[in-house]
Design a protein around this motif. Sequence first.
Motif, PDB file in Angstrom:
ATOM      1  N   GLU A 106       0.867  -1.196   0.011  1.00  0.00           N
ATOM      2  CA  GLU A 106       0.029  -0.275  -0.100  1.00  0.00           C
ATOM      3  C   GLU A 106       0.671   1.266  -0.040  1.00  0.00           C
ATOM      4  OE1 GLU A 106      -3.542   2.137   2.599  1.00  0.00           O
ATOM      5  OE2 GLU A 106      -2.696   0.009   3.291  1.00  0.00           O
ATOM      6  N   GLY A 107       0.425   2.334  -0.881  1.00  0.00           N
ATOM      7  CA  GLY A 107       1.192   3.489  -1.141  1.00  0.00           C
ATOM      8  C   GLY A 107       2.764   3.470  -1.288  1.00  0.00           C
ATOM      9  N   VAL A 108       3.122   2.313  -1.918  1.00  0.00           N
ATOM     10  CA  VAL A 108       4.468   2.326  -2.178  1.00  0.00           C
ATOM     11  C   VAL A 108       5.069   3.064  -3.191  1.00  0.00           C
ATOM     12  CG1 VAL A 108       4.425   0.452  -4.032  1.00  0.00           C
ATOM     13  CG2 VAL A 108       6.387   0.332  -2.668  1.00  0.00           C
ATOM     14  N   THR A 109       6.226   3.698  -3.057  1.00  0.00           N
ATOM     15  CA  THR A 109       7.004   4.251  -4.187  1.00  0.00           C
ATOM     16  C   THR A 109       8.189   3.471  -4.552  1.00  0.00           C
ATOM     17  OG1 THR A 109       6.581   6.485  -2.880  1.00  0.00           O
ATOM     18  CG2 THR A 109       8.527   6.317  -4.593  1.00  0.00           C
ATOM     19  N   THR A 110       8.181   3.308  -6.123  1.00  0.00           N
ATOM     20  CA  THR A 110       9.469   2.252  -6.459  1.00  0.00           C
ATOM     21  C   THR A 110      10.516   3.178  -7.060  1.00  0.00           C
ATOM     22  OG1 THR A 110       8.027   2.309  -8.514  1.00  0.00           O
ATOM     23  CG2 THR A 110       7.587   0.297  -6.734  1.00  0.00           C
ATOM     24  N   ARG A 111      11.630   2.239  -6.994  1.00  0.00           N
ATOM     25  CA  ARG A 111      12.672   2.750  -7.884  1.00  0.00           C
ATOM     26  C   ARG A 111      13.336   1.550  -8.293  1.00  0.00           C
ATOM     27  NH1 ARG A 111      18.406   5.492  -5.465  1.00  0.00           N
ATOM     28  NH2 ARG A 111      19.116   5.928  -7.676  1.00  0.00           N
ATOM     29  N   HIS A 112      13.676   1.530  -9.661  1.00  0.00           N
ATOM     30  CA  HIS A 112      14.216   0.483 -10.430  1.00  0.00           C
ATOM     31  C   HIS A 112      15.784   0.947 -10.722  1.00  0.00           C
ATOM     32  CE1 HIS A 112      10.416  -1.896 -10.504  1.00  0.00           C
ATOM     33  NE2 HIS A 112       9.951  -0.374 -10.609  1.00  0.00           N
ATOM     34  N   ILE A 113      16.790   0.051 -10.635  1.00  0.00           N
ATOM     35  CA  ILE A 113      18.136   0.256 -11.330  1.00  0.00           C
ATOM     36  C   ILE A 113      18.227  -1.081 -12.049  1.00  0.00           C
ATOM     37  CG2 ILE A 113      20.537   0.330 -10.458  1.00  0.00           C
ATOM     38  CD1 ILE A 113      19.548   1.465  -7.682  1.00  0.00           C
ATOM     39  N   VAL A 114      18.679  -0.982 -13.190  1.00  0.00           N
ATOM     40  CA  VAL A 114      18.899  -1.908 -14.296  1.00  0.00           C
ATOM     41  C   VAL A 114      20.455  -1.915 -14.679  1.00  0.00           C
ATOM     42  CG1 VAL A 114      18.363  -2.798 -16.454  1.00  0.00           C
ATOM     43  CG2 VAL A 114      16.666  -1.685 -15.069  1.00  0.00           C
ATOM     44  N   ASP A 115      21.081  -2.832 -14.404  1.00  0.00           N
ATOM     45  CA  ASP A 115      22.465  -3.211 -14.858  1.00  0.00           C
ATOM     46  C   ASP A 115      22.684  -4.505 -15.294  1.00  0.00           C
ATOM     47  OD1 ASP A 115      25.144  -3.403 -15.096  1.00  0.00           O
ATOM     48  OD2 ASP A 115      25.735  -2.674 -13.298  1.00  0.00           O
ATOM     49  N   GLU A 116      22.529  -4.489 -16.789  1.00  0.00           N
ATOM     50  CA  GLU A 116      22.836  -5.864 -17.787  1.00  0.00           C
ATOM     51  C   GLU A 116      24.126  -6.250 -17.518  1.00  0.00           C
ATOM     52  OE1 GLU A 116      20.193  -3.796 -20.970  1.00  0.00           O
ATOM     53  OE2 GLU A 116      20.358  -5.708 -21.449  1.00  0.00           O
ATOM     54  N   VAL A 117      25.096  -5.435 -17.260  1.00  0.00           N
ATOM     55  CA  VAL A 117      26.403  -5.930 -17.316  1.00  0.00           C
ATOM     56  C   VAL A 117      26.923  -6.653 -16.107  1.00  0.00           C
ATOM     57  CG1 VAL A 117      28.927  -5.026 -17.474  1.00  0.00           C
ATOM     58  CG2 VAL A 117      27.248  -3.606 -18.574  1.00  0.00           C
ATOM     59  N   LEU A 118      25.873  -6.575 -15.030  1.00  0.00           N
ATOM     60  CA  LEU A 118      26.456  -7.189 -13.744  1.00  0.00           C
ATOM     61  C   LEU A 118      25.847  -8.616 -13.984  1.00  0.00           C
ATOM     62  CD1 LEU A 118      27.356  -6.801 -11.020  1.00  0.00           C
ATOM     63  CD2 LEU A 118      24.992  -6.070 -10.377  1.00  0.00           C
ATOM     64  N   PHE A 119      24.941  -8.735 -14.742  1.00  0.00           N
ATOM     65  CA  PHE A 119      24.271 -10.093 -15.071  1.00  0.00           C
ATOM     66  C   PHE A 119      25.553 -10.939 -15.803  1.00  0.00           C
ATOM     67  CE2 PHE A 119      22.640 -13.181 -17.824  1.00  0.00           C
ATOM     68  CZ  PHE A 119      22.107 -14.138 -17.247  1.00  0.00           C
ATOM     69  N   GLY A 120      26.303 -10.208 -16.688  1.00  0.00           N
ATOM     70  CA  GLY A 120      27.346 -11.069 -17.499  1.00  0.00           C
ATOM     71  C   GLY A 120      28.469 -11.337 -16.441  1.00  0.00           C
ATOM     72  N   SER A 121      28.638 -10.451 -15.515  1.00  0.00           N
ATOM     73  CA  SER A 121      29.915 -10.825 -14.762  1.00  0.00           C
ATOM     74  C   SER A 121      29.691 -11.899 -13.237  1.00  0.00           C
ATOM     75  CB  SER A 121      30.641  -9.503 -14.529  1.00  0.00           C
ATOM     76  OG  SER A 121      29.709  -8.714 -13.838  1.00  0.00           O
ATOM     77  N   ALA A 122      28.354 -11.747 -13.167  1.00  0.00           N
ATOM     78  CA  ALA A 122      28.077 -12.398 -11.952  1.00  0.00           C
ATOM     79  C   ALA A 122      28.698 -13.860 -11.800  1.00  0.00           C
ATOM     80  CB  ALA A 122      26.500 -12.363 -11.594  1.00  0.00           C
ATOM     81  N   THR A 123      28.941 -14.362 -10.493  1.00  0.00           N
ATOM     82  CA  THR A 123      29.494 -15.576 -10.196  1.00  0.00           C
ATOM     83  C   THR A 123      29.303 -15.783  -8.638  1.00  0.00           C
ATOM     84  OG1 THR A 123      31.272 -17.139 -10.180  1.00  0.00           O
ATOM     85  CG2 THR A 123      31.717 -14.923 -10.021  1.00  0.00           C
ATOM     86  N   ALA A 124      29.035 -16.823  -8.398  1.00  0.00           N
ATOM     87  CA  ALA A 124      29.025 -17.331  -6.857  1.00  0.00           C
ATOM     88  C   ALA A 124      30.248 -17.903  -6.307  1.00  0.00           C
ATOM     89  CB  ALA A 124      27.771 -18.363  -6.768  1.00  0.00           C
ATOM     90  N   GLU A 125      31.202 -18.075  -7.173  1.00  0.00           N
ATOM     91  CA  GLU A 125      32.456 -18.687  -6.856  1.00  0.00           C
ATOM     92  C   GLU A 125      33.284 -17.683  -6.077  1.00  0.00           C
ATOM     93  OE1 GLU A 125      33.010 -22.045  -6.544  1.00  0.00           O
ATOM     94  OE2 GLU A 125      31.170 -22.296  -7.451  1.00  0.00           O
ATOM     95  N   PRO A 126      34.106 -17.959  -4.898  1.00  0.00           N
ATOM     96  CA  PRO A 126      34.861 -16.835  -4.357  1.00  0.00           C
ATOM     97  C   PRO A 126      36.063 -16.551  -5.068  1.00  0.00           C
ATOM     98  CG  PRO A 126      34.495 -18.589  -2.695  1.00  0.00           C
ATOM     99  CD  PRO A 126      33.852 -19.239  -4.145  1.00  0.00           C
ATOM    100  N   GLY A 127      36.510 -15.471  -5.389  1.00  0.00           N
ATOM    101  CA  GLY A 127      37.603 -15.100  -6.246  1.00  0.00           C
ATOM    102  C   GLY A 127      37.644 -13.634  -6.729  1.00  0.00           C
TER     103      GLY A 127
END
Length: 339
Positions: free
Chosen positions: A41-62
């Motif tokens: 109820e009554g929300v204000t939204t903000r959207h940040i889009v970073d497509e580059v981050l998707f290509g570089s994302a990993t869960a492996e430490p390093g």
Amino acid sequence: MTSDAHLAAEPDTRSGPTVAFIHTVPTLVTVFEHLAKSGIEGVTTRHIVDEVLFGSATAEPGLAFDRTVTALQHHVDSALAGGADAVIVTCSTLGPATDVVAATRKRPVIRIDRPMARHAIGYRRIGVIATLESNRAASRAIIERTAAHEGRTVEVVDRLCEGAFDHLQAGHPDRHDEAVRRTVADLAAEVDVIVLAQATMASALDGADVRVPVLTSPGSAVSEVSSLARRPVVSEPEPRPRGEVTQLRIYRIREGLMADWLPFFHKTIVPLHHLVGVQVPAAWVNVEDPDEFVWIREFDSVESVTHQENEFFSTAARVALGDVRGRYVESAQVRMLRA
């Protein structure tokens, strides 16, 4: 591409929380905008889009993971500085990095698949379907960790819906949805519940008749944030007195990594120390030797050093980072000092 779209409610409805969404897929802006406006109820939204981050994302430490954490921190801190009461990171591949960032932020920072995982472990046999290998691994891992934390025994059966994400990227959502529906139908006979690992899959089963419950991450995350966003900000702890002993650490940072090390150190390593009561009051780079990094840590007493260090290294966020010193530090000197 990185973009920042601020979609605000009308002035007379701005009585609710401000929720920021961080996306790696632009089409999810519309999905979460609708869910937020209909569910909070009554929300204000903000959207940040970073497509580059998707290509570089990993869960492996390093190094790649550290860079993902640093980039995600930038977006989260930007959202919080802009007045967000809570942040939802909508890419499940970014889940492990989200956990690291969330550990040291005073407002809720929610990984998209965590609320769904808590719901899923109410069932014994859990099916996980993903269109990308990275998402399949991340979703399976969080379900198994959540179950272990809650003392539940579950069986996870996962499936990769091959080709579906390529259809989506090529602009054929109908083919993507059909591939997801076929995989769901095949897996439904083996499990008690099905988890769709990615937010982009949420609408694939609209109107479909499935014999078991199907859980999706967008609705679960928005429901959770509606209860968390209006909680008071976690207050800063009372300033601690200076420790009895100071540890001087002199690092030679591996050539070419100082630019990565500095933001990672200040935004991640230092706040994680503060969580366990170890103060890091200062750090320097040697003007005459730009690969030399000097910093100090303050401990309660000589006797507490081992305990506080063990506590630091055992935090979940620090464990996720792996061998930080090994990848950044070529050599190190450590000296214990008393005032």
